[in-house]
Write an enzyme that holds these catalytic residues in place. Structure first.
Site, mmCIF file in Angstrom:
data_model
loop_
_atom_site.group_PDB
_atom_site.id
_atom_site.type_symbol
_atom_site.label_atom_id
_atom_site.label_comp_id
_atom_site.label_asym_id
_atom_site.label_seq_id
_atom_site.Cartn_x
_atom_site.Cartn_y
_atom_site.Cartn_z
ATOM 1 N N LYS A 53 0.839 -1.199 0.000
ATOM 2 C CA LYS A 53 0.000 0.000 0.000
ATOM 3 C C LYS A 53 0.876 1.252 0.000
ATOM 4 C CE LYS A 53 -3.782 -2.436 2.152
ATOM 5 N NZ LYS A 53 -4.367 -2.945 3.384
ATOM 6 N N GLN A 97 -4.797 -1.752 9.525
ATOM 7 C CA GLN A 97 -4.658 -3.078 8.913
ATOM 8 C C GLN A 97 -5.268 -4.143 9.828
ATOM 9 O OE1 GLN A 97 -3.340 -3.663 5.782
ATOM 10 N NE2 GLN A 97 -3.986 -5.778 6.088
ATOM 11 N N ASP A 120 -11.186 2.660 3.891
ATOM 12 C CA ASP A 120 -11.421 1.215 3.772
ATOM 13 C C ASP A 120 -12.915 0.914 3.623
ATOM 14 O OD1 ASP A 120 -9.625 -0.809 3.537
ATOM 15 O OD2 ASP A 120 -9.149 -0.962 5.673
#
Ligand code: NDP
Length: 297
Positions: A53, A97, A120
């Site tokens: 990422k 994460q 997200d």
């Protein structure tokens, strides 16, 4: 033989477009979009996702920061870090994460991220907006799937989409996105899970089959009908002594045999995977635009 859905190419085109937008911002000497990725612990798979990422952000000129916290980090400490990024104007997107260590309540963490920076798309506000059909941050993997379906002009209206898997990050959101009464969706959607005693009863009727199960080669040719469009989300490591790393990555679908019956199919790797990161970059750019507009208003 099926048309191969080239997620790598579609994702590269999206990244290229974002790169030129970021370059344009730089030419104006204004702030560029920023993403912070927070990781707790040292899970190797998470480390590799987080690195990719960061790399993807750098490649298109976005600002990115990776925060790696020790496994024993307390929930309070993590919440405080999120608060600090919620109010940090250099960052438009905050990504935590997953999975988190067991002593941290994932829902509590996700809910602490400002919905404005929820790139997200896991915050209950984003999820709620998605379900009622309002524009929002769509979660990256489902959004990537929708983009691939649109790019390859696969008809969804009135078609039977069968999703295998009901996770909050793939199965449920993709089902809800394709159910919406709008262009590129409007499908008849069935969601299957492990309680289905004869899964093929559902999969055999699919015009579009989306497999998000996490079991290598689970969907076999006898489980699908001729002409089905297949989206394979699975990422499974299977031992392979001939591979340099001793394993290879394979999807949830028996590609070799299912591709002989399908009209379209995504490969693994190179299908849905690359789209996930491209959608994260796109969401970060969208967050930047929204936040900047609000400041100017
Ligand atoms: P989860 O483990 O959260 O969900 C798996 C789903 O599959 C569950 O709903 C489960 O049912 C269902 N399932 C398991 N066994 C069966 C069965 N025998 N019959 C029917 N359904 C079954 O996984 P995720 O959704 O997080 O991920 C799915 C796969 O996609 C994984 O391989 C993951 O690595 C990959 N992935 C890939 C991404 C990408 O970018 N390409 C991004 C995210 C995930 P139940 O709910 O009843 O347990």
């Amino acid at each position: 033989m099926a048309v191969l859905i080239d997620g790598k190419k579609v994702a590269a085109d999206i990244r290229e477009e974002l790169k030129s937008k970021v370059e344009w911002l730089k030419s104006l000497s204004v702030r560029v979009p920023g993403l912070v990725t927070i990781m707790v612990g040292d899970n190797p798979a998470s480390q590799s996702y987080v690195r990719s990422k960061g790399k993807a952000c750098a490649e298109i000129g976005m600002f990115s920061k990776i925060e790696i916290l020790p496994e024993e980090t307390s929930e309070i400490k993590l919440l405080e870090m999120i608060d600090s990024y919620n109010s940090n104007d250099d960052f438009d997107g905050i990504l935590v994460q997953l999975p988190l260590p067991k002593h941290i309540n994932e829902n509590k963490i996700i809910e602490r991220i400002s919905p404005e920076k929820d790139v997200d798309g896991f915050h209950p506000v984003s999820v709620g907006n998605l379900v009622i059909g309002k524009n929002t941050f769509y979660p990256c993997t489902p959004n990537g799937i929708v983009q691939l379906i649109k790019h390859y002009k696969i008809e969804t209206a009135g078609k039977h989409v069968v999703v295998v898997g009901r996770s909050n990050i793939v199965g449920k959101p993709i089902a809800n996105m394709l159910l919406q009464k709008k262009e590129g969706a409007n499908a008849i959607v069935t969601v299957c899970h492990s309680a289905a005693d004869v899964l093929s009863r559902y999969t055999k009727d699919a015009d579009i089959l989306i497999a998000a199960i996490g079991r290598a080669n689970f969907i076999t040719a006898d489980m699908v009908k001729d002409g089905v469009a297949v989206i394979d989300v699975g990422i499974n490591r299977i031992d392979d002594d001939s591979a340099p790393k001793g394993y290879k990555i394979t999807g949830d679908v028996d590609f070799e045999n299912v591709s002989k019956k399908a009209s379209f199919i995504t490969p693994v790797p190179g299908g849905v995977g690359p789209m996930t990161i491209a959608m994260l970059l796109q969401n970060t750019f969208l967050a930047y635009i929204k936040i900047t507009k609000q400041k100017l208003a």
